[in-house]
Design an enzyme around this catalytic site. Sequence first.
Site, PDB file in Angstrom:
ATOM      1  N   PRO A  10      -1.805  -9.286   0.324  1.00 43.26           N
ATOM      2  CA  PRO A  10      -1.512  -9.636  -1.068  1.00 43.26           C
ATOM      3  C   PRO A  10      -0.022  -9.655  -1.406  1.00 43.26           C
ATOM      4  O   PRO A  10       0.742  -8.824  -0.924  1.00 43.26           O
ATOM      5  CB  PRO A  10      -2.230  -8.539  -1.868  1.00 43.26           C
ATOM      6  CG  PRO A  10      -2.458  -7.432  -0.903  1.00 43.26           C
ATOM      7  CD  PRO A  10      -2.616  -8.070   0.443  1.00 43.26           C
ATOM      8  N   ASN A  11       0.314 -10.622  -2.225  1.00 43.34           N
ATOM      9  CA  ASN A  11       1.663 -10.830  -2.773  1.00 43.34           C
ATOM     10  C   ASN A  11       2.675 -11.375  -1.768  1.00 43.34           C
ATOM     11  O   ASN A  11       3.802 -11.710  -2.136  1.00 43.34           O
ATOM     12  CB  ASN A  11       2.203  -9.537  -3.436  1.00 43.34           C
ATOM     13  CG  ASN A  11       1.298  -9.086  -4.565  1.00 43.34           C
ATOM     14  OD1 ASN A  11       1.036  -9.858  -5.472  1.00 43.34           O
ATOM     15  ND2 ASN A  11       0.795  -7.869  -4.510  1.00 43.34           N
ATOM     16  N   ARG A  18       9.807 -12.785  -4.582  1.00 41.57           N
ATOM     17  CA  ARG A  18       9.360 -11.424  -4.876  1.00 41.57           C
ATOM     18  C   ARG A  18      10.390 -10.401  -4.376  1.00 41.57           C
ATOM     19  O   ARG A  18      10.654 -10.322  -3.173  1.00 41.57           O
ATOM     20  CB  ARG A  18       8.039 -11.198  -4.136  1.00 41.57           C
ATOM     21  CG  ARG A  18       7.531  -9.798  -4.182  1.00 41.57           C
ATOM     22  CD  ARG A  18       6.421  -9.567  -3.163  1.00 41.57           C
ATOM     23  NE  ARG A  18       5.884  -8.245  -3.335  1.00 41.57           N
ATOM     24  CZ  ARG A  18       5.178  -7.617  -2.427  1.00 41.57           C
ATOM     25  NH1 ARG A  18       4.912  -8.181  -1.275  1.00 41.57           N
ATOM     26  NH2 ARG A  18       4.734  -6.411  -2.657  1.00 41.57           N
ATOM     27  N   TYR A  23      12.500  -7.616   0.238  1.00 44.57           N
ATOM     28  CA  TYR A  23      11.759  -8.432   1.220  1.00 44.57           C
ATOM     29  C   TYR A  23      12.551  -9.628   1.746  1.00 44.57           C
ATOM     30  O   TYR A  23      12.038 -10.361   2.601  1.00 44.57           O
ATOM     31  CB  TYR A  23      10.437  -8.914   0.593  1.00 44.57           C
ATOM     32  CG  TYR A  23       9.525  -7.771   0.212  1.00 44.57           C
ATOM     33  CD1 TYR A  23       8.982  -6.934   1.192  1.00 44.57           C
ATOM     34  CD2 TYR A  23       9.209  -7.504  -1.120  1.00 44.57           C
ATOM     35  CE1 TYR A  23       8.155  -5.873   0.851  1.00 44.57           C
ATOM     36  CE2 TYR A  23       8.378  -6.450  -1.469  1.00 44.57           C
ATOM     37  CZ  TYR A  23       7.861  -5.635  -0.484  1.00 44.57           C
ATOM     38  OH  TYR A  23       7.042  -4.583  -0.812  1.00 44.57           O
ATOM     39  N   ASN A  74       0.030  -7.733   8.330  1.00 48.50           N
ATOM     40  CA  ASN A  74       0.774  -7.099   7.245  1.00 48.50           C
ATOM     41  C   ASN A  74      -0.192  -7.071   6.068  1.00 48.50           C
ATOM     42  O   ASN A  74      -0.369  -8.086   5.377  1.00 48.50           O
ATOM     43  CB  ASN A  74       2.046  -7.871   6.897  1.00 48.50           C
ATOM     44  CG  ASN A  74       2.851  -7.157   5.807  1.00 48.50           C
ATOM     45  OD1 ASN A  74       2.341  -6.235   5.150  1.00 48.50           O
ATOM     46  ND2 ASN A  74       4.082  -7.583   5.614  1.00 48.50           N
ATOM     47  N   ALA A  77      -0.071  -3.984   0.139  1.00 51.31           N
ATOM     48  CA  ALA A  77      -0.461  -2.711  -0.475  1.00 51.31           C
ATOM     49  C   ALA A  77      -1.830  -2.219   0.011  1.00 51.31           C
ATOM     50  O   ALA A  77      -2.111  -1.018  -0.053  1.00 51.31           O
ATOM     51  CB  ALA A  77      -0.443  -2.832  -1.997  1.00 51.31           C
ATOM     52  N   HIS A  80      -2.237   0.918   2.255  1.00 49.20           N
ATOM     53  CA  HIS A  80      -2.178   2.306   1.813  1.00 49.20           C
ATOM     54  C   HIS A  80      -3.514   2.853   1.304  1.00 49.20           C
ATOM     55  O   HIS A  80      -3.636   4.051   1.102  1.00 49.20           O
ATOM     56  CB  HIS A  80      -1.090   2.444   0.737  1.00 49.20           C
ATOM     57  CG  HIS A  80       0.197   1.772   1.130  1.00 49.20           C
ATOM     58  ND1 HIS A  80       0.913   2.155   2.247  1.00 49.20           N
ATOM     59  CD2 HIS A  80       0.880   0.703   0.605  1.00 49.20           C
ATOM     60  CE1 HIS A  80       1.982   1.370   2.374  1.00 49.20           C
ATOM     61  NE2 HIS A  80       1.974   0.481   1.390  1.00 49.20           N
ATOM     62  N   ASP A  87     -12.010  -0.324   8.436  1.00 44.59           N
ATOM     63  CA  ASP A  87     -13.311  -0.396   9.113  1.00 44.59           C
ATOM     64  C   ASP A  87     -13.507  -1.745   9.799  1.00 44.59           C
ATOM     65  O   ASP A  87     -14.076  -1.808  10.898  1.00 44.59           O
ATOM     66  CB  ASP A  87     -14.455  -0.149   8.125  1.00 44.59           C
ATOM     67  CG  ASP A  87     -14.607   1.319   7.762  1.00 44.59           C
ATOM     68  OD1 ASP A  87     -13.952   2.168   8.400  1.00 44.59           O
ATOM     69  OD2 ASP A  87     -15.388   1.618   6.835  1.00 44.59           O
ATOM     70  N   GLU A  98       0.272  -3.499  13.324  1.00 43.22           N
ATOM     71  CA  GLU A  98       0.567  -3.455  11.885  1.00 43.22           C
ATOM     72  C   GLU A  98       2.058  -3.719  11.694  1.00 43.22           C
ATOM     73  O   GLU A  98       2.880  -3.091  12.369  1.00 43.22           O
ATOM     74  CB  GLU A  98       0.188  -2.049  11.384  1.00 43.22           C
ATOM     75  CG  GLU A  98       0.569  -1.772   9.962  1.00 43.22           C
ATOM     76  CD  GLU A  98       0.293  -0.308   9.565  1.00 43.22           C
ATOM     77  OE1 GLU A  98      -0.343   0.448  10.343  1.00 43.22           O
ATOM     78  OE2 GLU A  98       0.735   0.072   8.477  1.00 43.22           O
ATOM     79  N   HIS A 100       5.280  -4.347   8.793  1.00 42.74           N
ATOM     80  CA  HIS A 100       5.809  -4.353   7.426  1.00 42.74           C
ATOM     81  C   HIS A 100       7.244  -4.860   7.453  1.00 42.74           C
ATOM     82  O   HIS A 100       8.022  -4.441   8.313  1.00 42.74           O
ATOM     83  CB  HIS A 100       5.774  -2.950   6.809  1.00 42.74           C
ATOM     84  CG  HIS A 100       4.386  -2.399   6.753  1.00 42.74           C
ATOM     85  ND1 HIS A 100       3.475  -2.820   5.815  1.00 42.74           N
ATOM     86  CD2 HIS A 100       3.745  -1.525   7.556  1.00 42.74           C
ATOM     87  CE1 HIS A 100       2.329  -2.208   6.040  1.00 42.74           C
ATOM     88  NE2 HIS A 100       2.453  -1.423   7.094  1.00 42.74           N
ATOM     89  N   SER A 102       9.516  -4.301   5.046  1.00 44.13           N
ATOM     90  CA  SER A 102      10.368  -3.195   4.604  1.00 44.13           C
ATOM     91  C   SER A 102       9.993  -1.926   5.378  1.00 44.13           C
ATOM     92  O   SER A 102       8.935  -1.882   6.021  1.00 44.13           O
ATOM     93  CB  SER A 102      10.174  -2.972   3.097  1.00 44.13           C
ATOM     94  OG  SER A 102       8.841  -2.545   2.833  1.00 44.13           O
ATOM     95  N   ARG A 107      10.591   4.255   1.330  1.00 42.79           N
ATOM     96  CA  ARG A 107      10.297   3.809  -0.035  1.00 42.79           C
ATOM     97  C   ARG A 107       9.461   4.868  -0.782  1.00 42.79           C
ATOM     98  O   ARG A 107       9.475   6.031  -0.420  1.00 42.79           O
ATOM     99  CB  ARG A 107       9.618   2.435   0.024  1.00 42.79           C
ATOM    100  CG  ARG A 107      10.524   1.393   0.722  1.00 42.79           C
ATOM    101  CD  ARG A 107       9.888   0.024   0.737  1.00 42.79           C
ATOM    102  NE  ARG A 107       9.674  -0.471  -0.617  1.00 42.79           N
ATOM    103  CZ  ARG A 107       8.850  -1.477  -0.911  1.00 42.79           C
ATOM    104  NH1 ARG A 107       8.182  -2.082   0.048  1.00 42.79           N
ATOM    105  NH2 ARG A 107       8.700  -1.869  -2.158  1.00 42.79           N
ATOM    106  N   ARG A 111       3.721   4.765  -0.295  1.00 47.33           N
ATOM    107  CA  ARG A 111       3.785   3.818   0.831  1.00 47.33           C
ATOM    108  C   ARG A 111       3.908   4.532   2.175  1.00 47.33           C
ATOM    109  O   ARG A 111       3.882   3.899   3.228  1.00 47.33           O
ATOM    110  CB  ARG A 111       4.973   2.868   0.660  1.00 47.33           C
ATOM    111  CG  ARG A 111       4.879   1.991  -0.562  1.00 47.33           C
ATOM    112  CD  ARG A 111       6.019   0.972  -0.589  1.00 47.33           C
ATOM    113  NE  ARG A 111       6.270   0.533  -1.943  1.00 47.33           N
ATOM    114  CZ  ARG A 111       5.615  -0.454  -2.560  1.00 47.33           C
ATOM    115  NH1 ARG A 111       4.690  -1.118  -1.926  1.00 47.33           N
ATOM    116  NH2 ARG A 111       5.896  -0.783  -3.807  1.00 47.33           N
TER     117      ARG A 111
END
Length: 145
Positions: A10-11, A18, A23, A74, A77, A80, A87, A98, A100, A102, A107, A111
């Site tokens: 998301p985002n 953004r 980012y 990625n 949010a 978290h 699952d 995984e 990220h 940032s 942060r 996070r």
Amino acid sequence: MVHFLVIHGPNLNLLGEREPAVYGTATLDSLNSTILAHAESIGVSCETFQSNHEGEIIDKIQKARKTADGIILNAGAFTHYSYAIRDALASVKLPVIEVHLSNIYAREEFRHHSVIAPVCLGQITGLGQKGYLLAMDALLDQIKQ
Ligand code: DQA
């Protein structure tokens, strides 16, 4: 041919506009072009996918068990707090890295915890776009082993 699925959560569709101080200024299209160029240079095929919806990300992870050799995720949010994505990753038994953009540990406190990290091969955080490329290299090494 080895096939990777890269999922942006998301985002991340708003990359470029953004919070550029966090980012960067590159758009998602330009990140995807960089990812696909790197895939070609290391001789793998690669699909990129972005969704703002948890269920769509879960559907994509489930379908990948038949089509992909590894996943780079990625989860934004969802990282978290999404036990459902965790699952799904555990269910498909594919190697997952995984990523990220940032450094999540530098942060806000919320996070600092990733609920998906325990079901991933590894985590790359804070290296910007380069993190995706390093993840692809690591995933390919792992698959070749
Ligand atoms: C992010 C970090 C997350 O905490 C955040 O919610 C994001 C992006 C990153 O790439 O740095 O959406 O996953």
